[in-house]
Scaffold this motif. Sequence first.
Motif, PDB file in Angstrom:
ATOM      1  N   GLY A  32      26.732  37.984  51.698  1.00  0.00           N
ATOM      2  CA  GLY A  32      26.898  38.540  50.359  1.00  0.00           C
ATOM      3  C   GLY A  32      27.221  37.463  49.343  1.00  0.00           C
ATOM      4  O   GLY A  32      26.730  37.487  48.213  1.00  0.00           O
ATOM      5  N   THR A  33      28.033  36.489  49.757  1.00  0.00           N
ATOM      6  CA  THR A  33      28.352  35.373  48.868  1.00  0.00           C
ATOM      7  C   THR A  33      27.114  34.516  48.638  1.00  0.00           C
ATOM      8  O   THR A  33      26.886  34.036  47.519  1.00  0.00           O
ATOM      9  CB  THR A  33      29.513  34.539  49.440  1.00  0.00           C
ATOM     10  OG1 THR A  33      30.615  35.414  49.717  1.00  0.00           O
ATOM     11  CG2 THR A  33      29.975  33.478  48.451  1.00  0.00           C
ATOM     12  N   LEU A  34      26.312  34.323  49.668  1.00  0.00           N
ATOM     13  CA  LEU A  34      25.041  33.594  49.494  1.00  0.00           C
ATOM     14  C   LEU A  34      24.139  34.317  48.498  1.00  0.00           C
ATOM     15  O   LEU A  34      23.492  33.679  47.668  1.00  0.00           O
ATOM     16  CB  LEU A  34      24.320  33.442  50.831  1.00  0.00           C
ATOM     17  CG  LEU A  34      24.831  32.364  51.766  1.00  0.00           C
ATOM     18  CD1 LEU A  34      24.139  32.458  53.125  1.00  0.00           C
ATOM     19  CD2 LEU A  34      24.639  30.981  51.165  1.00  0.00           C
ATOM     20  N   ALA A  35      24.110  35.644  48.574  1.00  0.00           N
ATOM     21  CA  ALA A  35      23.301  36.427  47.634  1.00  0.00           C
ATOM     22  C   ALA A  35      23.820  36.289  46.208  1.00  0.00           C
ATOM     23  O   ALA A  35      23.058  36.454  45.247  1.00  0.00           O
ATOM     24  CB  ALA A  35      23.286  37.893  48.051  1.00  0.00           C
ATOM     25  N   ALA A  36      25.094  35.970  46.059  1.00  0.00           N
ATOM     26  CA  ALA A  36      25.679  35.802  44.727  1.00  0.00           C
ATOM     27  C   ALA A  36      25.269  34.481  44.075  1.00  0.00           C
ATOM     28  O   ALA A  36      25.305  34.364  42.847  1.00  0.00           O
ATOM     29  CB  ALA A  36      27.205  35.882  44.814  1.00  0.00           C
ATOM     30  N   LEU A  37      24.900  33.490  44.870  1.00  0.00           N
ATOM     31  CA  LEU A  37      24.568  32.174  44.302  1.00  0.00           C
ATOM     32  C   LEU A  37      23.423  32.231  43.284  1.00  0.00           C
ATOM     33  O   LEU A  37      23.550  31.639  42.208  1.00  0.00           O
ATOM     34  CB  LEU A  37      24.290  31.160  45.408  1.00  0.00           C
ATOM     35  CG  LEU A  37      25.533  30.661  46.148  1.00  0.00           C
ATOM     36  CD1 LEU A  37      25.138  29.828  47.364  1.00  0.00           C
ATOM     37  CD2 LEU A  37      26.444  29.866  45.219  1.00  0.00           C
ATOM     38  N   PRO A  38      22.308  32.916  43.559  1.00  0.00           N
ATOM     39  CA  PRO A  38      21.266  32.988  42.515  1.00  0.00           C
ATOM     40  C   PRO A  38      21.726  33.727  41.262  1.00  0.00           C
ATOM     41  O   PRO A  38      21.312  33.386  40.155  1.00  0.00           O
ATOM     42  CB  PRO A  38      20.112  33.731  43.189  1.00  0.00           C
ATOM     43  CG  PRO A  38      20.395  33.709  44.647  1.00  0.00           C
ATOM     44  CD  PRO A  38      21.873  33.504  44.808  1.00  0.00           C
ATOM     45  N   ILE A  39      22.589  34.722  41.437  1.00  0.00           N
ATOM     46  CA  ILE A  39      23.119  35.440  40.280  1.00  0.00           C
ATOM     47  C   ILE A  39      23.961  34.483  39.442  1.00  0.00           C
ATOM     48  O   ILE A  39      23.846  34.437  38.219  1.00  0.00           O
ATOM     49  CB  ILE A  39      23.937  36.670  40.722  1.00  0.00           C
ATOM     50  CG1 ILE A  39      23.033  37.652  41.470  1.00  0.00           C
ATOM     51  CG2 ILE A  39      24.629  37.337  39.535  1.00  0.00           C
ATOM     52  CD1 ILE A  39      23.773  38.743  42.207  1.00  0.00           C
ATOM     53  N   TRP A  40      24.829  33.702  40.123  1.00  0.00           N
ATOM     54  CA  TRP A  40      25.623  32.703  39.416  1.00  0.00           C
ATOM     55  C   TRP A  40      24.714  31.727  38.678  1.00  0.00           C
ATOM     56  O   TRP A  40      24.928  31.436  37.504  1.00  0.00           O
ATOM     57  CB  TRP A  40      26.526  31.945  40.398  1.00  0.00           C
ATOM     58  CG  TRP A  40      27.010  30.647  39.830  1.00  0.00           C
ATOM     59  CD1 TRP A  40      27.864  30.478  38.786  1.00  0.00           C
ATOM     60  CD2 TRP A  40      26.632  29.333  40.233  1.00  0.00           C
ATOM     61  NE1 TRP A  40      28.045  29.135  38.526  1.00  0.00           N
ATOM     62  CE2 TRP A  40      27.294  28.415  39.412  1.00  0.00           C
ATOM     63  CE3 TRP A  40      25.786  28.844  41.229  1.00  0.00           C
ATOM     64  CZ2 TRP A  40      27.142  27.043  39.538  1.00  0.00           C
ATOM     65  CZ3 TRP A  40      25.644  27.468  41.367  1.00  0.00           C
ATOM     66  CH2 TRP A  40      26.314  26.582  40.533  1.00  0.00           C
ATOM     67  N   TRP A  41      23.705  31.214  39.381  1.00  0.00           N
ATOM     68  CA  TRP A  41      22.826  30.212  38.787  1.00  0.00           C
ATOM     69  C   TRP A  41      22.148  30.772  37.534  1.00  0.00           C
ATOM     70  O   TRP A  41      22.102  30.098  36.498  1.00  0.00           O
ATOM     71  CB  TRP A  41      21.788  29.730  39.801  1.00  0.00           C
ATOM     72  CG  TRP A  41      20.913  28.662  39.232  1.00  0.00           C
ATOM     73  CD1 TRP A  41      21.181  27.334  39.148  1.00  0.00           C
ATOM     74  CD2 TRP A  41      19.631  28.852  38.627  1.00  0.00           C
ATOM     75  NE1 TRP A  41      20.144  26.680  38.525  1.00  0.00           N
ATOM     76  CE2 TRP A  41      19.181  27.598  38.196  1.00  0.00           C
ATOM     77  CE3 TRP A  41      18.820  29.966  38.408  1.00  0.00           C
ATOM     78  CZ2 TRP A  41      17.957  27.420  37.564  1.00  0.00           C
ATOM     79  CZ3 TRP A  41      17.602  29.791  37.772  1.00  0.00           C
ATOM     80  CH2 TRP A  41      17.185  28.529  37.368  1.00  0.00           C
ATOM     81  N   LEU A  42      21.636  31.993  37.613  1.00  0.00           N
ATOM     82  CA  LEU A  42      20.993  32.602  36.448  1.00  0.00           C
ATOM     83  C   LEU A  42      21.983  32.791  35.299  1.00  0.00           C
ATOM     84  O   LEU A  42      21.689  32.469  34.149  1.00  0.00           O
ATOM     85  CB  LEU A  42      20.364  33.949  36.819  1.00  0.00           C
ATOM     86  CG  LEU A  42      19.081  33.891  37.622  1.00  0.00           C
ATOM     87  CD1 LEU A  42      18.702  35.283  38.133  1.00  0.00           C
ATOM     88  CD2 LEU A  42      17.949  33.288  36.799  1.00  0.00           C
TER      89      LEU A  42
END
Length: 161
Positions: A32-42
């Motif tokens: 779930g934290t890995l899935a958050a990385l693209p959201i953070w990047w965007l």
Amino acid sequence: MEFQRPRMSNPVHFLAFGFGSGLAPIAPGTFGTLAALPIWWLCAQLPLWGYLLATVLIIAVGPYLCGKTSHDMNVHDHPGIVWDEIAGLMITMIAVPVSPWTALAGFVLFRVFDIIKPWPISWLDRHVEGGLGIMVDDLLAGVYAALVLQLMLWQWPGLTA
């Protein structure tokens, strides 16, 4: 009542399970934290006020998403409910420059604080119920990780390269 499976066709379950990342058979919180990385990047491409607004919105919908999914599944804080990890990472990464090193540092720090749950995170995790209870430990883990990450960035500005 028995445990119910999440329905990925239900948008609330889909979001609460981190776009499906929480379905990982091992370490769903890490996925779930890995899935958050693209959201953070965007979101990091936005001005700071935009990033903060996105983070507040993610946090604001979290108790509903997590609580509703937990209720529908007839279980409290199913490990696959990872919207709280997404919110926690967004807090961790507030005002953090985008680089592979900052992404790795923020990811690791957040996971460490989320897993070890130092006081008062552990107390809140045990005593706050419902959707807010699912969220609160990760939000505070995000605050702890953010403080350590900001200290690291101040001490070692080369992390942003």
